[in-house]
Each structure stands twice: as structure tokens, then as C-alpha cells.
Write a protein that holds these residues in place. Structure first.
Motif, short mmCIF file in Angstrom:
data_model
loop_
_atom_site.label_atom_id
_atom_site.label_comp_id
_atom_site.label_asym_id
_atom_site.label_seq_id
_atom_site.Cartn_x
_atom_site.Cartn_y
_atom_site.Cartn_z
N ARG A 8 0.88 -1.31 0.02
CA ARG A 8 -0.02 0.01 0.08
C ARG A 8 0.87 1.39 0.09
O ARG A 8 1.72 1.28 0.89
N SER A 19 -0.89 7.57 0.89
CA SER A 19 -1.91 8.36 0.07
C SER A 19 -2.80 9.25 1.24
O SER A 19 -2.80 8.76 2.30
N GLY A 55 -9.65 4.98 3.70
CA GLY A 55 -10.77 3.80 3.11
C GLY A 55 -9.86 2.90 2.28
O GLY A 55 -10.58 2.31 1.53
N PHE A 56 -8.64 2.59 2.21
CA PHE A 56 -8.02 1.61 1.51
C PHE A 56 -8.38 0.11 1.73
O PHE A 56 -8.74 -0.32 0.76
N VAL A 61 -11.34 -0.82 3.05
CA VAL A 61 -12.98 -0.89 2.64
C VAL A 61 -12.78 -1.18 1.21
O VAL A 61 -13.47 -1.97 0.66
N THR A 62 -12.25 -0.34 0.39
CA THR A 62 -12.18 -0.34 -0.94
C THR A 62 -11.47 -1.56 -1.60
O THR A 62 -11.82 -2.15 -2.51
N PHE A 63 -10.46 -1.81 -0.93
CA PHE A 63 -9.81 -3.08 -1.43
C PHE A 63 -10.58 -4.17 -1.35
O PHE A 63 -10.71 -5.18 -2.21
N PHE A 109 -13.70 -4.59 -1.01
CA PHE A 109 -14.91 -4.61 -1.96
C PHE A 109 -14.67 -4.89 -3.29
O PHE A 109 -15.02 -5.79 -4.10
N THR A 110 -13.28 -4.36 -3.63
CA THR A 110 -12.93 -4.87 -5.10
C THR A 110 -12.56 -6.30 -5.25
O THR A 110 -13.00 -6.76 -6.37
N THR A 149 -13.93 -8.84 -3.29
CA THR A 149 -15.18 -9.64 -3.29
C THR A 149 -15.87 -9.51 -4.86
O THR A 149 -16.42 -10.44 -5.05
N TYR A 150 -16.03 -8.18 -5.10
CA TYR A 150 -16.76 -7.92 -6.38
C TYR A 150 -16.14 -8.77 -7.39
O TYR A 150 -16.78 -9.55 -8.07
#
Length: 298
Positions: free
Chosen positions: A26, A29, A33-34, A36-38, A40-41, A43-44
Motif C-alpha cells: 500500500r 495516500s 478507506g484503502f 474497505v475499497t480493496f 470490496f474490489t 469481493t466483487y
């Protein structure tokens, strides 16, 4: 003043002494929220892409390596794979050239009807593939508008591999145009003017300045057009004729296996297509990465 306050943040890639910085999972930055977004990415992508493809491979593995190899080496399967991937490769190459030309005209020139022509490029996106196939078959059939003109010369397009090529060019062109067009619009014309000022001809400017800059975008459009063409079904079956060993595509062969309730054979052919597509797109992406490193300074 503290040391942390005097150093730039995030740290420079080369480190304090110019040495290569260690690889980080990582990068620093200012945006939170890295995690959470990672999550979600991952999982999706797993639910939409990885799990279905894994299930396909697992289902095909029930035949064993010998069974998959037996399916892959069947003459009809080999002919269908050769038709699908061979014609898709040629169609994507043609789209790469003509798509670049269309993007150039739409970006660099002003003429009456330019906006209408720009909207027409998106029609293959909006049309259902079956509608496109029926329209192409009606036009290029021996009694169609274009097919009727070519029939007296012994040229037949519909119900031949040439008809498959026409259909794949039709559905793949927008991928190249829409990929190259924004890059071409952002291309600084001062670079071209500087090249002309230094004595370069128009041909030298295009070959040595413009095309290297557009190469990554053209390769991306080529990969998208190729990927779409390999899996295309609806627009092809109406104009192909679907003759085994002549104009039968691999997706149609999968559908035939499913209609015969041969699910293992269908998943085996699909897995073979998946492997070939993955290797082909991997090679294209590696070439694209090389072009970015080679011409990124242009």
C-alpha cells in the motif's frame, strides 16, 4: 522544525539517497478507506469473475486431462477454434488500423455531420447482436444489396468465413475508436509543431512522434476488439452458415454440446477457449506494457 515536516510526503520513489525504495503493498495516500475499497474490489471481482470461471474449470476437470485433451484434439473442435481465434485476430488487426483512422478523422477535422458520424460509431454497442447478424446477413446474402452486386463475379460473403470476418469487424470497431479517440484528443499538437520545426517531414512526425504515443491505446483497443470477437455469437451465426470444418465457430459448438446435454464436453471446450484467450490477452498486455516503457517519454 522536525525532520518529518521538512521532507516531502509521500516519500519520493527513489528514497533519500536515490536508492530504489522497497516494494509496498500500500503506497502512502492522503485518501482514507484503502482497506474497505480493496476488500470490496476483491469481493466483487471474485463473485463476478473468478468464482464462475473457477466453477467452469472445475466442471471440465471431471473429464481429466486425458478427456480434455481428447476433446481439444477432435478435428471438429480444432477447426472451430481455428475459425474463431484466427478470424478474430485478423478482424481485430483490421479494426486497429481503421479504428485509428476513424478516430483521427473525428478528432482532427471539422466537417458537416461529424457529430452524427461520431454517434454512428456507437451503433454496434447499442444494437442487439441478433439484430446486427440479421441485418448483415440480409445485406451480404446473394440476393442482398451488396451480395447481389458481388454474386455475378463469383464473390460470396454470407455463409462463408468472410461473412464471419465482416461481422467481427462490425462489432469490434467501436472498441478501438473509443479507446484511441480520447488519447488522440489529448495529444499536444505543439509536439508535432516542434517536430516540423526541427525539419521532420509529415511522415516522420507521424511514424516517430504520433504513432509511438498512440501505440498503448491502439493495443488496448486491439485487445478489447479481439476479446469481444472471440466470444461473439449472436451476430455471427446468422451470417456464418455454421458449416462444420468451414464456418462453424467455437461458441456455437459449445451451444450444440449443451443442447445435446453433453455438459462435460461443453465446459471442456469453454475451458480451452478460456486458456487460449487468457494467453493471448496476456501476450497483448505484455506488449502494451513494453510499449509504455519504450515510448512513454514521447
Amino acid at each position: 522544525m522536525s525532520i518529518a515536516a521538512t521532507e516531502p510526503w509521500p516519500p519520493a520513489p527513489g528514497g533519500r539517497n536515490g536508492a530504489a525504495a522497497p516494494w509496498r503493498f500500500r503506497r502512502p495516500s492522503a485518501l482514507p478507506g484503502f482497506g474497505v475499497t480493496f476488500g470490496f474490489t476483491v469481493t466483487y471481482l471474485s463473485l463476478i469473475v473468478l468464482i464462475p470461471l473457477t466453477a467452469l474449470v472445475v466442471r471440465a476437470s471431471g473429464l481429466g486431462l486425458d478427456g480434455i485433451w481428447r476433446v481439444a484434439t477432435m478435428p471438429r473442435v480444432l477447426a472451430a477454434l481455428q475459425t474463431s481465434f484466427g478470424i478474430s485476430l485478423v478482424a481485430a488487426a483490421v479494426n486497429a488500423g481503421f479504428g485509428l483512422l476513424v478516430a483521427w478523422v473525428l478528432t482532427r477535422y471539422e466537417f458537416p455531420g461529424r457529430r452524427l458520424l461520431d454517434a454512428v460509431v456507437d451503433l454496434p454497442f447499442a444494437l442487439p447482436t441478433a439484430v446486427a447478424g440479421i441485418a448483415l446477413a440480409a445485406i451480404y446474402a446473394p440476393n442482398g444489396w451488396i451480395g447481389g452486386l458481388l454474386a455475378p463475379f463469383g464473390i460470396k460473403i454470407a455463409y462463408t468465413p468472410l461473412g464471419i470476418f465482416i461481422a467481427l469487424v462490425f462489432i469490434g470497431l467501436p472498441f478501438v475508436v473509443r479507446t484511441v479517440q480520447p488519447v488522440l484528443a489529448d495529444l499536444d499538437r505543439e509536439i508535432e509543431e516542434a517536430s516540423a520545426t526541427l525539419g521532420a517531414t509529415r511522415r516522420q512526425t507521424i511514424v516517430r512522434v504520433v504513432l509511438p504515443t498512440l501505440a498503448p491505446a491502439v493495443l488496448t483497443g486491439f485487445a478489447l476488439a479481439f476479446g469481444r470477437a472471440v466470444g461473439e455469437y449472436g451476430s455471427v451465426i446468422f451470417i456464418a452458415g455454421n458449416l462444420p470444418f468451414t464456418s462453424e465457430i467455437a461458441p456455437l459448438l459449445i451451444v450444440i454440446q449443451l443442447e445435446e446435454f453433453n455438459y462435460a464436453g461443453a465446459t471442456a471446450i469453454a475451458s480451452i477457449m478460456l486458456l487460449i484467450s487468457f494467453l493471448s490477452l496476456l501476450a497483448i498486455n505484455l506488449l502494451q506494457a513494453w510499449s509504455r516503457r519504450r515510448f512513454g517519454h514521447v
